[in-house]
Every structure is written in C-alpha cells, then in structure tokens.
Design a protein around this motif. Sequence first.
Motif, PDB file in Angstrom:
ATOM      1  N   UNK A  31       0.830  -1.181   0.000  1.00 53.21           N
ATOM      2  CA  UNK A  31       0.000   0.000   0.000  1.00 53.21           C
ATOM      3  C   UNK A  31       0.875   1.246   0.000  1.00 53.21           C
ATOM      4  N   UNK A  32       0.339   2.337  -0.542  1.00 49.49           N
ATOM      5  CA  UNK A  32       1.082   3.587  -0.579  1.00 49.49           C
ATOM      6  C   UNK A  32       1.320   4.092   0.839  1.00 49.49           C
ATOM      7  N   UNK A  33       2.536   4.554   1.121  1.00 48.60           N
ATOM      8  CA  UNK A  33       2.866   5.207   2.385  1.00 48.60           C
ATOM      9  C   UNK A  33       3.412   6.588   2.061  1.00 48.60           C
ATOM     10  N   UNK A  34       3.443   7.466   3.059  1.00 49.46           N
ATOM     11  CA  UNK A  34       4.019   8.786   2.841  1.00 49.46           C
ATOM     12  C   UNK A  34       5.485   8.637   2.472  1.00 49.46           C
ATOM     13  N   UNK A  35       5.874   9.274   1.402  1.00 56.68           N
ATOM     14  CA  UNK A  35       7.246   9.150   0.922  1.00 56.68           C
ATOM     15  C   UNK A  35       7.795  10.516   0.555  1.00 56.68           C
ATOM     16  N   UNK A  36       9.121  10.575   0.493  1.00 57.88           N
ATOM     17  CA  UNK A  36       9.850  11.797   0.160  1.00 57.88           C
ATOM     18  C   UNK A  36      10.915  11.374  -0.842  1.00 57.88           C
ATOM     19  N   UNK A  37      10.660  11.672  -2.112  1.00 55.54           N
ATOM     20  CA  UNK A  37      11.516  11.181  -3.193  1.00 55.54           C
ATOM     21  C   UNK A  37      12.537  12.253  -3.570  1.00 55.54           C
ATOM     22  N   UNK A  38      13.799  11.902  -3.453  1.00 54.10           N
ATOM     23  CA  UNK A  38      14.880  12.802  -3.834  1.00 54.10           C
ATOM     24  C   UNK A  38      15.279  12.515  -5.280  1.00 54.10           C
ATOM     25  N   UNK A  39      15.085  13.498  -6.148  1.00 55.88           N
ATOM     26  CA  UNK A  39      15.393  13.342  -7.569  1.00 55.88           C
ATOM     27  C   UNK A  39      16.734  13.993  -7.890  1.00 55.88           C
ATOM     28  N   UNK A  76       7.594  10.013   7.117  1.00 54.60           N
ATOM     29  CA  UNK A  76       7.733   9.670   5.698  1.00 54.60           C
ATOM     30  C   UNK A  76       8.969   8.815   5.468  1.00 54.60           C
ATOM     31  N   UNK A  77       8.917   8.013   4.417  1.00 57.87           N
ATOM     32  CA  UNK A  77      10.056   7.207   4.002  1.00 57.87           C
ATOM     33  C   UNK A  77      10.795   7.946   2.880  1.00 57.87           C
ATOM     34  N   UNK A  78      12.085   8.093   2.999  1.00 61.75           N
ATOM     35  CA  UNK A  78      12.874   8.778   1.978  1.00 61.75           C
ATOM     36  C   UNK A  78      13.313   7.773   0.919  1.00 61.75           C
ATOM     37  N   UNK A  79      13.081   8.106  -0.343  1.00 56.88           N
ATOM     38  CA  UNK A  79      13.514   7.285  -1.470  1.00 56.88           C
ATOM     39  C   UNK A  79      14.602   8.049  -2.194  1.00 56.88           C
ATOM     40  N   UNK A  80      15.781   7.463  -2.259  1.00 53.99           N
ATOM     41  CA  UNK A  80      16.931   8.142  -2.837  1.00 53.99           C
ATOM     42  C   UNK A  80      17.055   7.820  -4.320  1.00 53.99           C
ATOM     43  N   UNK A  81      16.551   8.714  -5.153  1.00 54.11           N
ATOM     44  CA  UNK A  81      16.725   8.629  -6.591  1.00 54.11           C
ATOM     45  C   UNK A  81      17.642   9.754  -7.068  1.00 54.11           C
ATOM     46  N   UNK A  82      18.610  10.102  -6.225  1.00 53.65           N
ATOM     47  CA  UNK A  82      19.501  11.218  -6.537  1.00 53.65           C
ATOM     48  C   UNK A  82      20.427  10.919  -7.711  1.00 53.65           C
ATOM     49  N   UNK A  83      20.563   9.630  -8.061  1.00 60.13           N
ATOM     50  CA  UNK A  83      21.416   9.256  -9.192  1.00 60.13           C
ATOM     51  C   UNK A  83      20.614   9.153 -10.496  1.00 60.13           C
ATOM     52  N   UNK A  84      19.346   9.541 -10.454  1.00 70.36           N
ATOM     53  CA  UNK A  84      18.467   9.317 -11.608  1.00 70.36           C
ATOM     54  C   UNK A  84      17.818  10.616 -12.090  1.00 70.36           C
ATOM     55  N   UNK A  85      17.406  10.574 -13.358  1.00 64.38           N
ATOM     56  CA  UNK A  85      16.500  11.579 -13.891  1.00 64.38           C
ATOM     57  C   UNK A  85      15.082  11.063 -13.689  1.00 64.38           C
TER      58      UNK A  85
END
Length: 436
Positions: A31-39, A76-85
């Motif tokens: 299920x969706x949870x609160x997230x914080x996506x780093x782009x 919130x859960x942090x998702x590290x997509x700092x290496x991605x576009x």
Amino acid sequence: MSQVPRDVRLHVKNAFKSLAAILALTSSPSLATDTYVEAGKLVDVQAGTVVAGQCISIAAGIIKAVAPCGATPIGAKRIDWSAYTVVPGLIDLHTHLADAGQSADLSLPLKTSPVATALIGAHNARLTLDAGFTTVRDVGTYRGLMDVALRDAINAGHVPGPRMFVAGAYITLPKGGGELNGVVPNEDLPADMRLGIASSPQEAASKAMFLISQGADFIKTIATGAVLAIGTEPGEPELTENQLRAVVDTAKAKGVFVTAHAHGAVGIKNAIRAGVRSIEHASLIDDEALAMAKAAGTWLVMDIYNGDFIDEIGTTEGWPEEYLRKNRETTDVQRTGFSKAVKMGVKLAFGTDSGVYPHGQNAKQFAYMVRYSMTPMQAIQSATIRAAELLGKEHEIGSIAPGRFADLVAIACDPLLNVSALENIDHVMKNGVVIR
C-alpha cells in the motif's frame, strides 16, 4: 437499448473470476505510504525544463509538494533517486492489452478463449507497467468488454497494471477495419466479437450508447480501412461523416469523447468534421487535413515506430502479404506526415499500437519521434502532459506537480541527452507505490 448477450456477460465474468483466483495466490502490491523522493534531475514537462535538487512529497498516493530537498518529513520514508533523472509516469494512448496479439495466424483471436485472453491481458498489463507506462488508453479488443474487465481488475487491485481508459469494442462497418475478417463468415463470429457493428447513423449511435452503458471511457470508431485487417484498404473511407457525427453527438451528451482510426485523408477529414477528439494513425494525411486538424484542435496519435517491426517480423514470420503490402504503403508517408505535423504545431500525443509489437517495448517509439522532427523534450511531453491533456486528465496525471497522482519513472541515463534511455527504466512508481 441493446443488452449484453448473456454468453458475453458469462465469458467476461468467468474469465476474470478465474484470473482473480489465480492472482489471489500471489502477494499483493504494498500500500502507498508517505514518501519523500529525492530526484537527481526532475523533468518539469509543464515548463519544458529540467531542475536539480528537488524532492517530491507524497501522501496517500498523491503529490503534495515539489521543492528543494531538505530533511525527510516526520513519518515519511525517503527514497533516494539522486542518481536518476525522474520524469512523470509515461502514457501510451494507443494500446491493445486485452488481446491475443498480432501473428501470422488470422484466427488467433478466435482460438484464444475469453479466459486465456484475460490472462494474456493481465500479463501484458504488467509488462507495460514495468516499462514505465503508468497510464494507457486501450483502443479496442476483438473480444468486446475484455478491456473494461481488465481495467476494473486493475482498479480493484487484483491485477498489477497501468491506469486504463478503455473503449469496450470497435464501432465499425460490417466486414470493416474493426472486424476479424478472413477467418469464418463474419456472421458466424461470437457475439462478443461483434458488439460494435453498425450500418447506419442510428445503429452507430445505439452502439455508442451501449458501450458507454457497459463502462467504456471513450468510443473508438473505424473511419477508414486498416493495415492489419483482411479485405480493407487504409485509404478508403468506411464509417461516413454522418455515422461518425451520430457517435460523437451521442458520446458528447454523456461526457465521453470519440477517437477515430483513420489512415486515409478523406476519412481523416470526415472524422475531423464530425468532431472527434483524436485521429489514430493518420498515415496518409495530406496538407489540407493537417490544416483542418490544427484549426479544429484535433489531436493526432501517430504510431510511427511499428511499421519497421511489421516489415521485419511480419516478413520473417509469414504474416499475410496483404498486411505487408499495406504496411509498406503507409510507413514512410506516415512519418513524413508526422514531421509536417510537428513543424505546423498540430497537437500530437504518444501512441504506439502496442500488441502489434510485443508489449513493454512502447518506449522504442521515442527515438523515432526525435528522428522525425521532435526534440527529446517534445517527445517526453507527448507521452506525459500532452497525452494527459488529450484525455482531459492533465490535473490528475502527466506531470510532477501538487495534486497529481504520484506516478514517477526514474532513469539512470538522461533522456534529454539520449531519448532512447527511456527504453531502459530503472524504477517505476504508480500511485505512490514503487513497482520496481
């Protein structure tokens, strides 16, 4: 109003009952949870720019904020997509998920039972989602209403797949481009393969109302012959302007738009004058029709990739020579028309005709769009914000902005430098849930 034949209702019900039972044995998506996506880089398709150092706040599957990165919000859960576009979830406006697929065997759709078609549709849906396409418009299936059932199964969480907008069936002339021709006498085809057959404006309007009543999100009409249909020619008009207008008027009264399969210029003009929202293929479009489309604000959805696939694989596998001939006659001229449309500023949105080629390879079309006059940003916009605009859903999908569904795609290589990078998606999120 026409009623759904009992055997059609049972076919669809039993097909997806079986499918749901099988899928119940597998684990459900989180299920969706609160997230914080780093782009690392974020593609702002509304502005047509790329921004670095942005983070996306997501709650209950909805984007709440896009701002410079900071501390992870509490809970919130942090998702590290700092290496991605990071780009918005992609949208393909011309797919055929709930179908057996294209092959040399003309009878394959008839041989494939409703239950088997349902399972194939579920498989195709997962492949498409994994490829980064979080939304599709499914523009018709030989077995009518299978796409409605697949959409509903996805929405209920029984089947993983993209958000679907579906047509239910083709509205087509008897033995026209939307029929399964050349297998058995058309009158002997199962009822679920002939739900949209219409010979007059009145019949066309009635079929449109019937499909809407059964859950169709939009109506698909066949305004000309088809490349991949026996006994029809792409340049020849089929449904008349009056028949098309009857469908458009009926659908409009229900708040539903109409799209038209139309290769030939005459059929394209008929459809534009009738008021359709979009033209599929537009292979033989001429300058007058291009000008009409621009003036009317009619969208073009041009599948400029799959001509090469049909020629190569169709020849190797022995597809009917009629198919191969018509494909050769339409492929290059369609690409010329596409290039003209780009330069003229005609509305263009992304659609590939997936199912003609293997599902999940949708992104191969991006390189063709750039080759034939689009910039990489324009190509990405065609499959995000522009596609959302055609659907009338630009405030829900198609961009990374507050209030939109949290549909995101992450790519290691920058698609603005090489748009083919979209063929190799690293991560996919739909409705705030990481799919891969």
